[in-house]
Design an enzyme around this catalytic site. Structure first.
Site, PDB file in Angstrom:
ATOM      1  N   SER A  23       0.835  -1.194   0.000  1.00 27.68           N
ATOM      2  CA  SER A  23       0.000   0.000   0.000  1.00 27.68           C
ATOM      3  C   SER A  23       0.879   1.256   0.000  1.00 27.68           C
ATOM      4  O   SER A  23       1.678   1.451  -0.915  1.00 27.68           O
ATOM      5  CB  SER A  23      -0.950  -0.052   1.201  1.00 27.68           C
ATOM      6  OG  SER A  23      -2.015   0.840   1.049  1.00 27.68           O
ATOM      7  N   ASP A  71      -9.992  -6.077  -3.725  1.00 24.09           N
ATOM      8  CA  ASP A  71      -9.465  -4.892  -3.040  1.00 24.09           C
ATOM      9  C   ASP A  71     -10.335  -3.672  -3.342  1.00 24.09           C
ATOM     10  O   ASP A  71     -10.486  -3.281  -4.499  1.00 24.09           O
ATOM     11  CB  ASP A  71      -8.028  -4.642  -3.502  1.00 24.09           C
ATOM     12  CG  ASP A  71      -7.288  -3.623  -2.654  1.00 24.09           C
ATOM     13  OD1 ASP A  71      -7.945  -2.849  -1.938  1.00 24.09           O
ATOM     14  OD2 ASP A  71      -6.049  -3.608  -2.712  1.00 24.09           O
ATOM     15  N   HIS A  84      -7.324  -6.180   0.358  1.00 26.91           N
ATOM     16  CA  HIS A  84      -6.185  -5.266   0.389  1.00 26.91           C
ATOM     17  C   HIS A  84      -4.972  -5.842   1.131  1.00 26.91           C
ATOM     18  O   HIS A  84      -3.882  -5.272   1.051  1.00 26.91           O
ATOM     19  CB  HIS A  84      -6.608  -3.943   1.042  1.00 26.91           C
ATOM     20  CG  HIS A  84      -5.622  -2.823   0.864  1.00 26.91           C
ATOM     21  ND1 HIS A  84      -5.260  -2.330  -0.372  1.00 26.91           N
ATOM     22  CD2 HIS A  84      -4.916  -2.101   1.778  1.00 26.91           C
ATOM     23  CE1 HIS A  84      -4.391  -1.358  -0.223  1.00 26.91           C
ATOM     24  NE2 HIS A  84      -4.157  -1.198   1.070  1.00 26.91           N
TER      25      HIS A  84
END
Length: 257
Positions: free
Chosen positions: A81, A206, A233
């Site tokens: 991320s 996600d 995610h």
């Protein structure tokens, strides 16, 4: 006791593998994954102001510069991320530090536009406002978003919470700086110039980094994409065996181990 400039925990032997976490998290999130990667020297890093690392002024490139000061030469760098955004910039600015890049549920540009899949601006704005009102509640809400959509969401959220809350709460300024990075940093041109081996791991479910962004990303012989059909995610939490298998297969194929 003062926090170190940059907390880093090393375990295992072999080629160095640096792990950079996402927003609101800390390096403990990778502990289950590291346990399955003993053939690497795993270096779990707390980003500035997160976990056991001291906050750092100066914004995105200051964070990248500090990371570069502490990393070994020719490391594999895995960024999840927001960590993937930092890892991408590291690879572009410090090529001798990064031998290979792994990004997990990460994009070179996180903000959604008419042409680019990403996080709606209003969602980032809501988190910015909520940080000022109730920091712990905001973090809890974001922790829950990591697994929403996966088949094992309830168990995944519980596991993420247990891992992350084992360390100190993030610094409020670092959280605000991180949200600004997710909103403002655009590395799409940088990403297109990378020549090193690059593995990109995606969760098909996600909701924060839609997998359809792949169609907008650069493609080349040095790039490998893997999509986990039932992951959200945090695929390394929901599907650790599959993620480890993909990393090992790719590392072997590229001659990194």
């Amino acid at each position: 006791m003062n926090s170190p400039a940059l907390f880093m925990q090393a375990s295992g032997d072999g080629h160095p593998l640096v792990l950079l976490h996402g927003w609101g998290m800390n390096s403990s999130i990778f502990t289950p994954l590291v346990a399955q990667l003993p053939q690497y020297q795993c270096l779990q890093v707390d980003l500035p102001g997160f976990g056991d690392s001291a906050p750092l002024d100066g914004g995105f490139d200051a964070w990248v510069d500090q990371l570069a000061q502490h990393l070994p030469e020719q490391a594999m760098v895995l960024g999840w991320s927001l960590g993937g955004l930092l890892a991408t910039r590291l690879a572009q600015r410090y090529p001798t530090k990064v031998a290979a890049l792994i990004t997990v549920a990460s994009s070179p540009y996180f903000l959604a536009t008419a042409e680019w899949p990403g996080i709606p601006a209003k969602v980032l704005q809501q988190f910015t406002q909520q940080l000022q009102q109730d920091l712990p509640k905001t973090i809890e809400r974001f922790l829950a978003l990591q697994a929403m959509g996966s088949d094992t969401a309830r168990d995944d959220i519980r596991r993420i919470r247990e891992l992350v809350l084992a360390k100190p709460q993030p610094d409020a300024t670092a959280l605000a700086d991180g949200l600004a990075m997710l909103r403002d940093i655009d590395l799409r041109e940088d990403a297109a110039t990378l020549q090193l081996p690059w593995l990109r791991l995606w969760g098909k479910l996600d909701g924060l980094v839609p997998h359809r962004v792949i169609t907008q990303m650069p493609t080349a012989d040095n790039i490998t994409d893997a999509i986990f059909a039932k992951a959200s995610h945090a695929p390394f939490i929901s599907h650790p065996h599959e993620v480890v298998t993909e990393i090992q297969r790719w590392s072997t194929a590229t001659g990194l181990i």
